[in-house]
Design a protein around this motif. Sequence first.
Motif, PDB file in Angstrom:
ATOM      1  N   UNK A 166       0.551  -1.689   0.063  1.00  0.00           N
ATOM      2  CA  UNK A 166       0.176   0.601  -0.494  1.00  0.00           C
ATOM      3  C   UNK A 166       1.360   1.622  -0.224  1.00  0.00           C
ATOM      4  N   UNK A 167       0.650   2.317   0.875  1.00  0.00           N
ATOM      5  CA  UNK A 167       0.943   3.896   0.264  1.00  0.00           C
ATOM      6  C   UNK A 167       0.342   4.724   1.337  1.00  0.00           C
ATOM      7  N   UNK A 168       1.356   5.778   1.941  1.00  0.00           N
ATOM      8  CA  UNK A 168       0.560   6.261   3.048  1.00  0.00           C
ATOM      9  C   UNK A 168       1.247   7.520   3.081  1.00  0.00           C
ATOM     10  N   UNK A 169       0.773   8.134   4.340  1.00  0.00           N
ATOM     11  CA  UNK A 169       1.474   9.821   4.296  1.00  0.00           C
ATOM     12  C   UNK A 169       1.216  10.142   5.498  1.00  0.00           C
ATOM     13  N   UNK A 170       2.747  10.566   6.339  1.00  0.00           N
ATOM     14  CA  UNK A 170       3.423  10.531   7.186  1.00  0.00           C
ATOM     15  C   UNK A 170       3.255  12.364   7.898  1.00  0.00           C
ATOM     16  N   UNK A 171       3.171  12.564   9.348  1.00  0.00           N
ATOM     17  CA  UNK A 171       3.465  13.852   9.196  1.00  0.00           C
ATOM     18  C   UNK A 171       3.508  14.062  10.474  1.00  0.00           C
ATOM     19  N   UNK A 172       4.262  15.173  11.597  1.00  0.00           N
ATOM     20  CA  UNK A 172       4.594  16.160  12.704  1.00  0.00           C
ATOM     21  C   UNK A 172       3.749  17.052  12.977  1.00  0.00           C
ATOM     22  N   UNK A 173       3.029  16.431  14.306  1.00  0.00           N
ATOM     23  CA  UNK A 173       2.156  17.324  14.712  1.00  0.00           C
ATOM     24  C   UNK A 173       2.294  18.201  16.006  1.00  0.00           C
ATOM     25  N   UNK A 174       1.456  18.792  16.689  1.00  0.00           N
ATOM     26  CA  UNK A 174       1.611  18.697  18.159  1.00  0.00           C
ATOM     27  C   UNK A 174       1.202  17.989  18.748  1.00  0.00           C
ATOM     28  N   UNK A 175       0.313  17.047  18.687  1.00  0.00           N
ATOM     29  CA  UNK A 175      -0.176  15.404  18.813  1.00  0.00           C
ATOM     30  C   UNK A 175       0.609  14.395  18.894  1.00  0.00           C
ATOM     31  N   UNK A 176       1.426  14.988  18.288  1.00  0.00           N
ATOM     32  CA  UNK A 176       2.544  13.928  17.847  1.00  0.00           C
ATOM     33  C   UNK A 176       2.689  13.322  16.687  1.00  0.00           C
ATOM     34  N   UNK A 177       3.365  12.221  15.983  1.00  0.00           N
ATOM     35  CA  UNK A 177       3.113  11.607  14.695  1.00  0.00           C
ATOM     36  C   UNK A 177       1.699  11.140  14.255  1.00  0.00           C
TER      37      UNK A 177
END
Length: 415
Positions: A367-378
């Motif tokens: 599959x595929x996916x996206x990841x980001x870093x937010x103030x709540x965590x990854x």
Amino acid sequence: IRRQIFLVPGGPFTQQTLIRSYQSIGNLNFFESPMPFPDYRPVNEQGDVDIVFRVKEKRTGSINFGASMGQGGVGFGGFIGVEQPHLFGLCKRGQLNWQYGRFFNDFTATYTATALRGTRVSGALSAYRTQSRFIVGNLGQNIRTGSQLRIGLPVPWSYFSTLAVSYNTEAATFTSGQIAGSCSRNCFRSNVGLEYTSDTRVDLPFATGGSQRTVTTDFSGGPLGGTVNFQRVTTEMRAYARLGQLGGGNPGAQPVKFSVGITSRAGALFGDSGPFFFQQQFAVGGVMFGQQLRGYPEFSITPQGFNPSTDQFRSTPESFGNAFMTVTAEVGVRFNRMFAFSMFTAAGTTWAAARQINPARMFRSAGFGVSTVTPLGPLGLDLAYGFDRTTVDPVTLQLRPDPRWQFHFRLGQLF
């Protein structure tokens, strides 16, 4: 900062060592990025130079809170968290977390010192109290109270390696359900752990180079006391390589980087974990609990095969095994330190006992996916296709292939 610089004062200069030092300082995540590239300053006619690193601290502390209202009897819930990874300006970490709701009430406090008394020895102390209603079969409600002391020691001749020794105690009370009949108020676990870690990754949190190797062993019961007696071994191996980049030719820039990575996890438990099986044994499937395998629901990969009736709200004790293995290969695009995209293929399974381990029988996905870093965590969103999913035919009542897509929402971990 000095611990991240691998250049020795008065020693020979190499461009590779300078770049590795620059990347290690950035991995601390204490400073604004992109960081300026170090300056060269000649100091004499013999060719000696000074190297100047310039950094600017950023705000590293965070306070998180939220609330939600769920249907189906879940009711009102919420969380409050306070974290400071640069406590007192000395790289010490303090963390408080409280999560509450109708079926759970969890509190955790952690304090970590990465350099005790200015040495390469680290220490961490944590305490927690967890009250929850299990979603695993009819295990009922429980209250767990515990603490852990952890000491990290440097490994000689290996600047990137650490050997950690920990001691953990936990008392549990089961007030209803299946476990309450065998262990209600005298469930106690005493545990000593050893962990070896070697980490040379760069460009964290979305690594584009280097590797990580971790081996963890836990010894519970026996001379340590307690109501359970077992040994647990887990391993994790990661390796990354950069394929290329777009832009960012100047030092200190943030180019778009292309990389390939492979991750392998495995573990085995020997002995009887008793009422603590839901913590110590291995469940495979999904991304929220246990060992992650995208393309399959939570708890669905069992020692008996694929179970199509499980999800994040339903499971059975049979979902847990005493051994597991997962392998993931991915090709990723790292746009910056905050956002990345990846395509992956994975395989994994669990076994009832270590002697049954057979890597040829594994459940596959892609599959595929996206990841980001937010103030709540990854945070991550993944869409994966499970090739080896099955279902029960309503006419013949026999298992038949049922491959399909599975959507996953990740919060708190990066693959």
